[in-house]
Design a protein around this motif. Structure first.
Motif: not given
Length: 562
Positions: A123-124, A127-128, A132, A174-176, A231, A235, A473
């Motif tokens: 997920c992290s 999110s970047k 991504k 932060d990663i929703n 999630h 995505m 993270s």
């Protein structure tokens, strides 16, 4: 929501004396692990500085690499040579055999282990902006990963829970992913009470002491897993879940005799050491630039990579289960008993989670006794069992440590309270042995470890998954930074930046937990007095309490090590 405290606070109470007691009074392994791991850190930092000098990239090259955008992987990166003894450890007998293109798939990253930490990393990365676009494989045989919304709202709480710190909650927001957690059962808490069997003293924590709203949240592991999986499935990024187990991993030495780039075949890239090859139990194989071991304390990735560990088994087991109260519980409670701590953590409605550490013989007895006898034992241990209730001062009314208060008055809310009675067992009782393990290295060529694969800690503070989220993270940020400057994401020099960032924090937490466990494994008069002084100071000295809460929330370092 009124009460409760973050699991990290469970160890925070006598933090300043915990590791000192473990080292000076009890001696032994706490000193060994600190000295050994510190030397390891120093050696690695020296190597890191030497590598930076040899392979530094001029500022103009960094700018050009950043502007390269989608062509970043076409850059030819100089490869550092590795010792010849690495190949026998990592390569299978047929490592160099060609594979059929239709039978193997190539990925940027293969995450082995689709648990909470592995999915959090996925997920992290998604999110970047710079990560991504990566093609990610998740290897895990858990059938739940193939389903969606596998949690029913009317299910009773599961016995396996995690106490999530505010810092970890921020990461999940932060990663929703936290929004999915909030759709299921969870329990925020802002207070906690801790005391021991001697009755000499106690400590209470409140989020307001550090100008916070909460100190943490208790969430069932299946809720965290389902939320992260939901999630991942929602995505829009390249990912595939392989429902299988890792059987072998092959990584060949770098070859500088031939030019290869991202347009070369998988076989060519693998042969020249630019890809790792993973063989799965179902007969399939895949290639990846980076293999992430997120596969737990018995990590297969760590074993195949030849990474050794330092640690030991505790002569303790933990009994976990879900219980029900007559009234709703809003506070986290922990009492230290002669055999180990007993924690009661709220998980929503009238339910709480029990984590009771004891000897292996006791755990066998408590697991096999009737439900009624077990409930009586829990209520006994949380009340007058093993010793008296603590009073407002140490050693009764004679407050020998009144000088610690510094003029600070205690409110009625700071008075000792008896936890709510347990009236019903709501789950099966499970027992598992406790241990401490720490990987000597977090990274090697094309391999990196996160979560329990890198470190396993005592559960008395509920810190395992929080440390793992910190790893996820940090690693995703390091990978993003590497892509920005055109570095191969499987290069050791890049992965060591993640190790340098996470290892000191993990070692500090492990040393404190181990020292704390040792300090409470001995019933000795002077030591009991020192423990009581630590509780008393943590309870009455406002600046110290605020610092401890901030550390427990993941916002600052432990005062002793700051």
């Amino acid at each position: 929501m009124k009460t409760c405290v973050d699991g990290r606070n469970m160890v925070a109470l006598p933090m300043i004396l915990a590791s000192v007691l473990g080292e000076l009074i009890l001696g032994g392994k706490t000193v060994d692990i600190l000295i050994g791991l510190q030397r390891n850190l120093i050696d690695q930092q020296k190597k890191k500085r030497a590598q930076q000098v040899r392979s530094s990239i001029p500022a103009m090259n960094r700018i050009l690499a950043t502007k390269a955008g989608s062509n970043v992987y076409r850059l030819r990166i100089p490869w550092r040579s590795f010792s010849n003894d690495a190949a026998p450890k990592l390569s299978s007998p047929n490592a160099g055999d060609p594979v059929k293109g239709s039978e193997a798939q190539q990925y940027d990253i293969a995450i082995v282990g689709g648990g909470m930490v592995g999915l959090a990393l996925a997920c992290s990365l998604a999110s970047k902006p710079l990560t991504k676009h990566l093609n990610v494989a998740i290897v895990d045989s858990n059938p739940a990963l193939g389903r969606k919304n596998f949690i029913k709202k009317d299910d009773l709480p599961d016995a396996r829970v995690s106490t999530i710190t505010p810092a970890a909650i921020s990461f999940l927001k932060d990663i929703n992913a936290w929004r999915f957690v909030e759709q299921h059962r969870h329990a925020y808490f802002d207070q906690m009470q801790v005391w021991d069997y001697t009755g000499l003293s106690y400590a209470k924590y409140n989020a307001r002491d550090a100008d916070k709203e909460i100190l943490g949240c208790v969430v069932e592991n299946k809720v965290l897993l389902s939320s992260l999986l939901s999630h991942v499935q929602d995505m829009d990024f390249l990912k595939k879940i392989h429902p299988s187990r890792l059987t072998s991993m092959s990584i060949l030495p770098n070859s500088s005799s031939s030019e290869v780039d991202s347009t070369s075949s998988m076989t060519a890239l693998f042969t020249h050491g630019r890809l790792a090859k993973l063989e799965l139990e179902d007969g399939s194989s895949l290639y990846a630039k980076l293999v992430v071991g997120a596969d737990g304390g018995k990590s297969r990735v760590r074993e195949l990579a030849g990474i050794r560990t330092t640690g030991w088994n505790y002569s303790q087991n933990a009994i976990i289960c879900t219980v029900e109260h007559a009234v709703e519980n809003h506070c986290a409670w922990q009492r230290f008993l002669p055999s180990g701590p007993l924690a009661v953590l709220p998980i929503g409605d009238k339910f709480s989670n029990i984590v009771w550490t004891m000897t292996p013989k006791e755990s066998s007895d408590f697991k096999s006794m009737t439900d009624d006898d077990f409930l009586k034992a829990v209520n006994h241990a949380l009340d007058y069992g093993y010793g008296p209730h603590p009073t407002s001062g140490i050693l009764g009314s004679s407050d020998l440590f009144s000088w610690l208060k510094g003029g600070i008055s205690s409110s009625a809310n700071d008075c000792f309270e008896i936890p709510p009675k347990v009236i019903k067992l709501a789950s099966e009782r499970m027992a598992f042995p406790l241990s401490l393990r720490h990987a000597n290295d977090y990274a090697s060529k094309r391999v990196v470890l996160i979560g329990d694969a890198a470190h396993t800690v005592h559960p008395l503070a509920g810190q395992g998954v929080n440390l793992g989220f910190g790893d996820a993270s940090s690693l995703s940020s390091v990978i993003s930074e590497g892509i920005a400057v055109g570095t191969d994401i499987g290069e050791v020099s890049l992965l060591k930046k993640y190790e340098a960032d996470r290892k000191p924090a993990n070692i500090t937490m492990m040393a404190v937990l181990d020292g704390f466990q040792k300090a409470y494994s001995v019933d000795f008069g002077p030591l009991n007095f020192l423990r009581a002084a630590a509780f008393h100071g943590a309870h009455h000295i406002s600046p110290l309490k605020k610092s401890i809460i901030s550390y427990a929330s993941g916002e600052m370092r432990l005062p002793l090590f700051a």
